[in-house]
Motif scaffolding. Structure first.
Motif, PDB file in Angstrom:
ATOM      1  N   VAL A 205      50.199 -82.574  12.444  1.00 24.66           N
ATOM      2  CA  VAL A 205      51.011 -81.960  13.491  1.00 24.66           C
ATOM      3  C   VAL A 205      52.158 -82.898  13.880  1.00 24.66           C
ATOM      4  CG1 VAL A 205      50.971 -80.954  15.803  1.00 24.66           C
ATOM      5  CG2 VAL A 205      49.011 -80.685  14.310  1.00 24.66           C
ATOM      6  N   GLY A 206      51.879 -84.211  13.927  1.00 22.66           N
ATOM      7  CA  GLY A 206      52.905 -85.178  14.292  1.00 22.66           C
ATOM      8  C   GLY A 206      54.063 -85.185  13.307  1.00 22.66           C
ATOM      9  N   ILE A 207      53.732 -85.228  12.018  1.00 28.47           N
ATOM     10  CA  ILE A 207      54.788 -85.254  11.006  1.00 28.47           C
ATOM     11  C   ILE A 207      55.539 -83.919  10.995  1.00 28.47           C
ATOM     12  CG2 ILE A 207      55.239 -85.412   8.517  1.00 28.47           C
ATOM     13  CD1 ILE A 207      53.160 -87.564   8.350  1.00 28.47           C
ATOM     14  N   GLY A 208      54.800 -82.821  11.226  1.00 29.96           N
ATOM     15  CA  GLY A 208      55.447 -81.518  11.352  1.00 29.96           C
ATOM     16  C   GLY A 208      56.462 -81.526  12.485  1.00 29.96           C
ATOM     17  N   LEU A 209      56.089 -82.167  13.598  1.00 28.65           N
ATOM     18  CA  LEU A 209      56.999 -82.267  14.745  1.00 28.65           C
ATOM     19  C   LEU A 209      58.251 -83.061  14.380  1.00 28.65           C
ATOM     20  CD1 LEU A 209      57.275 -81.928  17.942  1.00 28.65           C
ATOM     21  CD2 LEU A 209      56.431 -84.265  18.028  1.00 28.65           C
ATOM     22  N   TRP A 210      58.055 -84.201  13.714  1.00 28.28           N
ATOM     23  CA  TRP A 210      59.192 -85.021  13.289  1.00 28.28           C
ATOM     24  C   TRP A 210      60.137 -84.220  12.399  1.00 28.28           C
ATOM     25  CZ3 TRP A 210      57.001 -90.496  11.698  1.00 28.28           C
ATOM     26  CH2 TRP A 210      56.790 -91.246  12.872  1.00 28.28           C
ATOM     27  N   SER A 211      59.533 -83.467  11.458  1.00 25.88           N
ATOM     28  CA  SER A 211      60.398 -82.761  10.510  1.00 25.88           C
ATOM     29  C   SER A 211      61.194 -81.676  11.231  1.00 25.88           C
ATOM     30  CB  SER A 211      59.567 -82.203   9.352  1.00 25.88           C
ATOM     31  OG  SER A 211      59.510 -80.821   9.393  1.00 25.88           O
ATOM     32  N   GLN A 212      60.559 -81.075  12.256  1.00 21.37           N
ATOM     33  CA  GLN A 212      61.278 -80.082  13.047  1.00 21.37           C
ATOM     34  C   GLN A 212      62.454 -80.739  13.788  1.00 21.37           C
ATOM     35  OE1 GLN A 212      58.261 -78.151  15.190  1.00 21.37           O
ATOM     36  NE2 GLN A 212      59.170 -76.114  14.992  1.00 21.37           N
ATOM     37  N   LEU A 213      62.176 -81.929  14.365  1.00 20.56           N
ATOM     38  CA  LEU A 213      63.228 -82.664  15.081  1.00 20.56           C
ATOM     39  C   LEU A 213      64.356 -83.036  14.135  1.00 20.56           C
ATOM     40  CD1 LEU A 213      61.208 -85.135  17.347  1.00 20.56           C
ATOM     41  CD2 LEU A 213      62.535 -83.128  18.039  1.00 20.56           C
ATOM     42  N   ALA A 214      63.970 -83.563  12.953  1.00 18.60           N
ATOM     43  CA  ALA A 214      64.978 -84.049  12.012  1.00 18.60           C
ATOM     44  C   ALA A 214      65.863 -82.918  11.526  1.00 18.60           C
ATOM     45  CB  ALA A 214      64.297 -84.735  10.831  1.00 18.60           C
TER      46      ALA A 214
ATOM     47  N   GLY B 274      69.444 -86.934  12.322  1.00 21.41           N
ATOM     48  CA  GLY B 274      68.055 -87.036  11.912  1.00 21.41           C
ATOM     49  C   GLY B 274      67.824 -87.895  10.686  1.00 21.41           C
ATOM     50  N   GLN B 275      68.909 -88.465  10.130  1.00 21.28           N
ATOM     51  CA  GLN B 275      68.775 -89.212   8.869  1.00 21.28           C
ATOM     52  C   GLN B 275      67.724 -90.299   8.910  1.00 21.28           C
ATOM     53  OE1 GLN B 275      72.101 -90.597   6.789  1.00 21.28           O
ATOM     54  NE2 GLN B 275      72.877 -88.550   6.353  1.00 21.28           N
ATOM     55  N   SER B 276      67.711 -91.091   9.987  1.00 18.43           N
ATOM     56  CA  SER B 276      66.755 -92.194  10.027  1.00 18.43           C
ATOM     57  C   SER B 276      65.339 -91.639  10.189  1.00 18.43           C
ATOM     58  CB  SER B 276      67.088 -93.137  11.172  1.00 18.43           C
ATOM     59  OG  SER B 276      67.109 -92.419  12.378  1.00 18.43           O
ATOM     60  N   LEU B 277      65.236 -90.469  10.840  1.00 22.85           N
ATOM     61  CA  LEU B 277      63.922 -89.851  11.007  1.00 22.85           C
ATOM     62  C   LEU B 277      63.367 -89.401   9.652  1.00 22.85           C
ATOM     63  CD1 LEU B 277      62.126 -89.440  13.368  1.00 22.85           C
ATOM     64  CD2 LEU B 277      63.155 -87.224  13.792  1.00 22.85           C
TER      65      LEU B 277
ATOM     66  N   ILE C 257      59.180 -89.617   5.384  1.00 26.43           N
ATOM     67  CA  ILE C 257      58.789 -89.867   3.998  1.00 26.43           C
ATOM     68  C   ILE C 257      57.771 -91.001   3.911  1.00 26.43           C
ATOM     69  CG2 ILE C 257      59.684 -90.768   1.816  1.00 26.43           C
ATOM     70  CD1 ILE C 257      62.273 -89.076   2.559  1.00 26.43           C
ATOM     71  N   THR C 258      58.051 -92.113   4.590  1.00 26.62           N
ATOM     72  CA  THR C 258      57.100 -93.233   4.559  1.00 26.62           C
ATOM     73  C   THR C 258      55.789 -92.823   5.229  1.00 26.62           C
ATOM     74  OG1 THR C 258      59.052 -94.604   4.864  1.00 26.62           O
ATOM     75  CG2 THR C 258      56.931 -95.707   4.924  1.00 26.62           C
TER      76      THR C 258
ATOM     77  N   ILE D  10      63.216 -76.444   7.666  1.00 27.39           N
ATOM     78  CA  ILE D  10      64.058 -77.026   6.625  1.00 27.39           C
ATOM     79  C   ILE D  10      64.907 -75.936   5.983  1.00 27.39           C
ATOM     80  CG2 ILE D  10      64.072 -78.419   4.520  1.00 27.39           C
ATOM     81  CD1 ILE D  10      61.274 -79.334   5.217  1.00 27.39           C
ATOM     82  N   ALA D  11      64.264 -74.758   5.796  1.00 30.62           N
ATOM     83  CA  ALA D  11      64.968 -73.651   5.158  1.00 30.62           C
ATOM     84  C   ALA D  11      65.533 -72.763   6.245  1.00 30.62           C
ATOM     85  CB  ALA D  11      63.989 -72.857   4.294  1.00 30.62           C
ATOM     86  N   ASN D  12      66.679 -73.120   6.749  1.00 32.60           N
ATOM     87  CA  ASN D  12      67.291 -72.436   7.878  1.00 32.60           C
ATOM     88  C   ASN D  12      67.167 -70.922   7.847  1.00 32.60           C
ATOM     89  OD1 ASN D  12      68.252 -74.108   9.820  1.00 32.60           O
ATOM     90  ND2 ASN D  12      69.916 -74.855   8.478  1.00 32.60           N
TER      91      ASN D  12
END
Lengths: 281, 320
Positions: free
Chosen positions: A226-235, A242-245, A250-251, B262-264
């Motif tokens: 859920v945490g990584i999902g949240l980050w990806s939504q933010l990015a 969001g580039q640095s995010l 990825i890491t 990701i897929a707008n």
């Protein structure tokens, strides 16, 4: 002989490439900094080595949010996984080795439950938990994870096939009680299936997304998924910024698949035998 | 909750396929021991009652009511269900997951079966390594599998674009509205084929290899042995896999939910029934209608699996 297999071997290599590409990309990408990631050259090959920097960023970002999520995932996976395994082992043994009224009907219910889509239960479970004041606590994730009808099914099939009644009767004649007979005689014989069910339920809890996403709103309780999902939504919602995010995501993804991959590799001797059981009847 | 009565569990067979002998008459009365049997299954029954039976009944109950701001909670009978089965959003989502299952299940089965058959033929270090690597995606959470493929599809940092420009062709943008179906198809196939391969492989390994010798003496080729002997003998593994992947894909949620941002705009809030129910409940606080959607989806899944089980009963299923 070996000529005959050349085609088969090439085919296997192609399959391995397909299945490894995303993981390979993840490994390569986690060694790049944001610049290298977006430079648009050679996505599948290394460009500088920044893995250590990335890891440091990952573990310190937002007061070590990631480490907390990692800890939560471990907590949920271990308690949910071990709990549901214990319950499944006991129930599978009970179904396989005791004859009692209502056994067949009860087991038919378990099999019916294997067919119930568990996510269909998430929303009513949420409302129930919410009435009980348990949403947004660790219990909201751990308790529903204890249910594993398939684990019970697997344990019953395996126990019927691999624990002889005669052995249990012999232990009873020697004066062992029912619990002692189970722990000392049956359980060691059930070990491959126990490890398989444990791995399957740890994986299921570790990988679960829908349940914690629904139950938790406090990000301090999030598991990694859920945490990584949240980050990806933010990015993706703030392009560019969001580039640095993205390099954290990825890491972070790489770090979070390592424990399970390691568990599967080291325990393969057990689960490869155990998984067979379900299909072997 | 409903039970499939047409397939009650009968005596289980052991791994050699020989029916277990029925229990010999016991020396002692098993009456007291039967009570111990209940004790062993008691913890499971408690969890089962609280987290399966109760939510099901509760969802059923919730789905029969509606909640309005002005009117409060009122009994609605089957209104929510008639609404669900005429709701274009629900029906569209249902149609999507059904179409998805019809494509992804045969695809996974073919990949898994071919890989298992090849691994059964070839021995050595490469085969062992391949077996593990093909299985590896199973250990990757669905969320991360979807994310990784999302990255690979992405024109800004994925290799797809770079590889296609080498060949001077336009890369298909798998995150676009028209193509995301295929993008998701690939993610799910990648994620699960290895797990199914291991199940089929294990079933293949349990076949007595003297059958192959006999067939070879009769002049059968490797291909004939594979198609006429191996495939029919592992058919009970297929049933298990089919049931799992049917249940799994009909309740599709994590992958489209993750690829969505990701897929707008390719993943609508009603893309699959589960995503729709989730959004109804948490974006619009329509818990009653969301419960009806969940219940209706559960019913459709149960029906699909039950039909399938009855249809394949003769071939020997996991529920015999």
């Amino acid at each position: 002989m070996s000529n005959r297999h050349i085609g088969a071997k090439l085919f296997l290599l192609a399959l391995v490439c397909y299945f490894l590409v995303p993981v390979w990309w993840l490994l390569v990408a986690s060694t790049k900094n944001a610049e290298g990631l977006f430079s648009g050259s050679g996505a599948l090959w290394f460009n500088g080595f920044h893995l250590v920097d990335n890891l440091r960023d990952l573990f310190t970002f937002n007061n070590g949010e990631y480490l907390r999520w990692l800890g939560n995932s471990v907590l949920y996976a271990l308690t949910g996984g071990i709990g549901s395994t214990v319950i499944s082992v006991l129930a599978g043994y009970g179904f396989a080795k005791y004859r009692f009224r209502g056994r067949n009907l009860t087991f038919a219910l378990v099999l019916g439950a294997v067919m119930v889509p568990l996510t269909a239960l998430v929303i009513p479970t949420f409302v129930m938990m919410s009435n009980a004041g348990l949403t947004d606590t660790v219990w909201a994730v751990i308790l529903p994870s204890l249910l594993s009808p398939f684990g019970v099914y697997l344990m019953r099939v395996y126990t019927s096939a691999s624990v002889p009644d005669e052995l249990l009767d012999a232990a009873r004649i020697d004066g062992a009680g029912e619990l002692r007979t189970f722990l000392r005689v049956a359980l060691p014989l059930m070990r491959p299936a126990v490890i398989t069910v444990l791995l399957l339920s740890v994986v299921a809890t570790w990988n679960n997304y829908f349940l914690p996403l629904t139950m938790l709103s406090d990000s301090k309780l999030y598991p990694l998924t859920v945490g990584i999902g949240l980050w990806s939504q933010l990015a993706s919602s703030n392009n560019g910024g969001g580039q640095s995010l993205w390099s954290l995501i990825i890491t972070g993804s790489l770090v979070s698949i390592v424990p399970l991959v390691f568990a599967f590799l080291t325990l393969q001797k057990y689960w490869q035998g155990g998984l067979a059981v379900g299909s072997l009847k | 909750m409903a039970v499939i009565r047409s397939t009650p569990p009968a005596a289980l067979r052991d791994s050699t396929g020989v029916p277990r002998a029925t229990a010999p008459p016991r020396r002692r009365s098993p009456a007291r021991r039967g009570a111990v049997g209940w004790l062993f299954i008691l913890p499971f029954l408690v969890v089962f009652a609280v987290f399966l039976v109760a939510p099901l009944l509760y969802a059923g109950y919730l789905s029969l009511y509606t909640k309005g701001l002005a009117t409060g909670t009122t009994f609605a009978g089957i209104d929510n269900y008639t609404r669900a089965f005429t709701d274009p959003s629900f029906l569209k989502g249902l149609w999507l997951v059904l179409r998805f299952s019809l494509v992804v299940i045969p695809l996974q089965m073919i990949v898994a079966l071919v890989a298992a058959l090849v691994l059964d033929e070839v021995t050595g270090r490469l085969a062992r390594f391949s077996r593990l690597m093909i299985f590896l995606p199973y250990a990757v959470p669905a969320v991360l599998g979807a994310l990784m493929w999302g990255f690979l599809y992405s024109p800004s940092f994925g290799p797809l674009e770079q590889i296609s420009s080498l060949f001077n062709v336009q890369a298909p943008f798998l995150l676009s509205q028209g193509n995301i179906f295929y993008g998701l198809l690939n993610v799910v196939t990648w994620q699960w084929s290895g797990y199914y391969m291991v199940i089929i492989y294990a079933a293949l390994k349990s076949i007595d290899s003297s059958i192959y010798e006999a067939a070879r003496i009769d002049g059968a080729s490797s291909r004939q042995i594979a198609l006429r002997i191996k495939v029919p003998m592992v058919s009970s593994a297929f049933v298990l896999i089919l049931v799992f992947s049917l249940i799994g894909t009909l309740q599709f949620f994590a992958e489209p939910q993750i690829l969505g941002p990701i897929a707008n705009g390719s993943v609508t809030p009603d893309y699959t029934p589960n995503i729709y129910a989730f959004n109804l409940a948490f974006a619009y606080a329509q818990f009653n209608y969301a419960s009806a959607i969940s219940f209706a989806l559960g019913f459709v899944v149960f029906l699909a699996v039950a039909i399938f089980m009855v249809a394949t009963r003769k071939r020997g299923s996991i529920f015999t």
